[in-house]
Write an enzyme that holds these catalytic residues in place. Sequence first.
Site, short mmCIF file in Angstrom:
data_model
loop_
_atom_site.label_atom_id
_atom_site.label_comp_id
_atom_site.label_asym_id
_atom_site.label_seq_id
_atom_site.Cartn_x
_atom_site.Cartn_y
_atom_site.Cartn_z
N GLY A 33 -17.97 -10.41 -34.50
CA GLY A 33 -16.92 -10.92 -33.62
C GLY A 33 -15.74 -11.44 -34.40
O GLY A 33 -15.62 -11.19 -35.59
N ASN A 34 -14.88 -12.15 -33.71
CA ASN A 34 -13.70 -12.73 -34.37
C ASN A 34 -13.40 -14.09 -33.75
O ASN A 34 -14.04 -14.50 -32.78
CB ASN A 34 -12.51 -11.77 -34.26
CG ASN A 34 -12.11 -11.53 -32.82
OD1 ASN A 34 -11.56 -12.40 -32.16
ND2 ASN A 34 -12.42 -10.34 -32.32
N ARG A 35 -12.45 -14.79 -34.31
CA ARG A 35 -12.20 -16.18 -33.94
C ARG A 35 -11.19 -16.36 -32.81
O ARG A 35 -10.73 -17.47 -32.57
CB ARG A 35 -11.70 -16.97 -35.14
CG ARG A 35 -12.71 -17.08 -36.25
CD ARG A 35 -12.14 -17.92 -37.39
NE ARG A 35 -13.00 -17.87 -38.55
CZ ARG A 35 -14.12 -18.59 -38.68
NH1 ARG A 35 -14.49 -19.41 -37.72
NH2 ARG A 35 -14.85 -18.49 -39.77
#
Length: 235
Positions: A33-35
Amino acid sequence: ALVSPALDDLAGRSVVVSAGGTREPIDPVRFLGNRSSGRQGVDLALAAARRGATVTLVAANVDDGLVPDHPAIAVRRVETTLELRDAVRDAGAAADVVVMAAAVADFRPATTTTHKIKKTSSGPAPIELETNPDILAELAADRLRGGQVVVGFAAETGDATGDVLAHGREKARRKGADLLAVNEVGADRGFGDVPNEVTILDADGSVVGRGSGTKSQVADAVWDAVAARLRAATT
Ligand code: CTP
Ligand code: CA
């Protein structure tokens, strides 16, 4: 400049905004995922509703507390890039504007195991990745509806091959979206609550707008540029 936008320049318009960050499952308990928090997309949805639009917010893993509860905003929650693509294209078929503010995972695991991957003495096995579809480039190429305005966001840093705007221009031309909001990111820019700076480019890479300040002010700068294009198309 703090010019308050016309209250109803998106009245009668239907818009789709994607927000958040996609997650790609590795196994039942893990993901890539990412932030991205989804704040910029949420503020885009709220600004559009304030300006009179009917909004579909396609929310990828946005915290419940951040998802707006607004009569003009329908929320569709998704997790993966392929789910986001389906939801955006489904809602986009009838939309005047599609804004891709979500941080989309460029790659996903080629396979997802149905069991939890166990730690073994032989060490970890590599995770093979495959490339996700480019939803924005597809929307720009397919034009789900005549006259639809397709908008992307790009967070860039300068590097040895060019500055932020040079990278933004290259991306604008490559994607073919009508508008690309380019945001400079770095140690103290673009993340969290610090003020944002965006330059809005057209598909040729020409500057057609600028915005700075909160994510809400950036959102209004984007809708200003969108509203100008919608007006130009109908006159
Ligand atoms: N985007 C998309 N589908 C993807 C990747 C990105 O629709 N698979 C959209 C994002 O939502 C955003 C825009 O494209 O609106 C720019 O995303 P960005 O990650 O900056 O572009 P990439 O083409 O993935 O380039 P980079 O190599 O810089 O990540
Ligand atoms: Ca990317």
